[in-house]
Design an enzyme around this catalytic site. Structure first.
Site, short mmCIF file in Angstrom:
data_model
loop_
_atom_site.label_atom_id
_atom_site.label_comp_id
_atom_site.label_asym_id
_atom_site.label_seq_id
_atom_site.Cartn_x
_atom_site.Cartn_y
_atom_site.Cartn_z
N LYS A 121 -64.92 58.26 -78.43
CA LYS A 121 -65.66 59.52 -78.48
C LYS A 121 -67.15 59.25 -78.65
O LYS A 121 -67.55 58.16 -79.09
CB LYS A 121 -65.18 60.37 -79.67
N ARG A 130 -50.62 63.87 -79.42
CA ARG A 130 -49.35 64.27 -78.81
C ARG A 130 -48.35 63.11 -78.80
O ARG A 130 -47.14 63.33 -78.87
CB ARG A 130 -49.59 64.81 -77.41
#
Length: 474
Positions: free
Chosen positions: A255, A329
């Site tokens: 990020k 996830r």
């Protein structure tokens, strides 16, 4: 912080009177001279009790200086609980000390809303600063004969604020191990059992995908399992699964610095299920609940998992890693399989700060809801109406499942930008094994970067009260 009283026992720093428009009433305990003074002031200021209209008065009652504030909430026909939350928060947040609230209207003395707002105002993440938040103490003057039990509302306020503190803590304080210890401590306090599995026991379960996400961090993964059996004779068990990324760098798909700054909040789903099971246990509901958190950090290093890797999950499916920043996830998939197969739950609610896409779709006010069960959704939305929390059901059409098909594995962990919150939910659907299921994407609602209508900047604790009410009412 909040008390319901039928008699005035002390001097108050502020007396707050709440009224509907054109229904302004002067307290009967005020002397005749001061009654006339207030009447003149109301007339002079043309105070009607309109929406957010305020009238302040100070006067001597004997040798005591009384500070009184009238708060208008508008027309009775336009009254809503959310509008009232906003008015109360705005009116109370600048006050200090002991406050007495009264009204001739019973619905304006709703202990549920007052408890919620007082806990919101008194919450402050001030652990690391010298100047601490000064709490307000509110007495609601109710002339009812029957005793009002406010214990449940107090529990919900407390557990919501515990959730907020867990989310607001920095990642050098909350890591997989300390999150597990916090859950263990709360379990002892509230009455639920906690089991903590280390990476060796996690590996024995076949949760290779979960372990891959956390393998580059020096803070080792933990599987946190919380069990509350309030009705042992009932076979129905509600399963809660919370995303537990105590920090997310994005992994090798790193990020940006700005994108990383708030990633201490990526365990918001885990904190939410800790708060929810804590509330259920402390309230001693006759329900059975199991909550699971696959806690880890998504770090970088020579041992980090990589784009192009293929990971095997606990249920046997394989995942092609397209993006290491779509890690939540992956961990949730294994956690959902665990709670389905090992804890025999009847239904599942998973909670996760899962996608930026849900914020693009719904902003910061509404939680994205995905489900394979109309019945669960109907009951969940009804439960949310008690608390002013907004949820919006998103589609799970089969076409979205096509977007996460892989050429080299059963599924891939990202379909890219388009419909990203939906394709992430379709990914999770591969692990629920036909169990009734709700997925809540709280990426936009778990944390506010500025003050909200009745929340301070920071963690909100969204979901705790609604999940509790859902469990209580099913």
């Amino acid at each position: 912080m909040l008390r319901i009283t039928k008699k005035l026992e002390k001097k108050y720093d502020e007396n707050m009177i709440v009224c509907f428009e054109n229904e302004v009433e002067i307290c009967s305990c005020v002397s005749e001279n001061n009654r006339k003074l207030i009447e003149k002031l109301i007339e002079k200021e043309n105070f009607k009790g309109k929406d957010n209209e305020i009238l302040k008065a100070s006067f001597l009652e004997g040798d005591i200086l009384i500070s009184m504030t009238y708060i208008g909430v508008g027309k009775k026909k336009d009254f809503t609980e959310n509008k009232y939350r906003e008015i109360l928060y705005k009116s109370l947040k600048g006050l200090k000390g002991n406050i007495l609230v009264s009204s001739k209207e019973e619905k304006l003395l709703d202990e549920k809303i007052f408890t919620e707002i007082v806990y919101n105002i008194n919450y402050a993440f001030d652990k690391y600063i010298e100047k601490k938040n000064e709490n307000i103490h509110v007495d609601i003057f109710v002339e009812k004969k029957e005793k009002i039990d406010n214990k449940e509302n107090e529990i919900l306020g407390e557990m919501t604020n515990i959730t907020r503190k867990l989310i607001d803590e920095p990642a050098n304080v909350i890591n997989p191990e300390t999150l597990a210890l916090k859950a263990e401590s709360l379990g002892k306090e509230c009455g639920f059992e906690v089991e903590i599995l280390d990476e060796y026991r996690i590996s024995e379960l076949g949760m290779e995908a979960f372990l891959a996400v956390g393998r580059a961090s020096k803070n080792r993964p933990k599987l946190i399992i919380m069990r509350y059996m309030g009705d042992p004779e009932n076979k129905n068990i509600i399963g809660l699964v919370g995303k537990g990324l105590t920090y997310d760098t994005g992994g090798l798909c790193l990020k940006s610095p700005d994108g990383m700054f708030d990633m201490k909040t990526d365990m918001g789903g885990g904190a939410t299920v800790i708060g929810a099971i804590g509330a259920v246990a402390k309230a001693k509901l006759k329900k059975n609940v199991v909550a699971v958190i696959a806690a880890c950090e998504n770090g970088i290093g020579s041992n980090a998992y990589r784009p192009g890797d293929i990971l095997k999950t606990m249920n046997g499916k394989t995942i092609e890693v397209v993006n290491t920043d779509a890690e939540g996830r992956i961990t949730l998939g294994d956690a959902i399989t665990y709670i389905t197969r090992m804890e025999n739950v009847s239904e599942i609610i998973d909670v996760a700060t899962l996608t930026g896409g849900v914020m693009v779709a719904l902003g910061m006010t509404t939680t994205g809801l995905f489900s394979n069960s109309d019945k669960m959704v109907e009951k969940f939305i009804k439960a949310s109406e008690n608390w002013g929390e907004k949820y919006w059901r998103m589609p799970l059409f089969e076409e979205y499942g096509e977007m996460i098909k892989s050429d080299v594995a059963d599924i891939k962990n990202s379909a890219g930008r388009w419909a990203s919150s939906i394709t992430a939910s379709k990914f999770l659907e591969n692990f629920v094994e036909n169990t009734p299921w709700i997925h809540l994407d709280i990426a936009g609602t778990a944390y506010l970067d500025k003050d909200g209508k009745w929340f301070k900047k920071g963690a909100t604790g969204v979901g705790v009260k609604t999940i509790y009410s859902y469990i209580k009412n099913i």
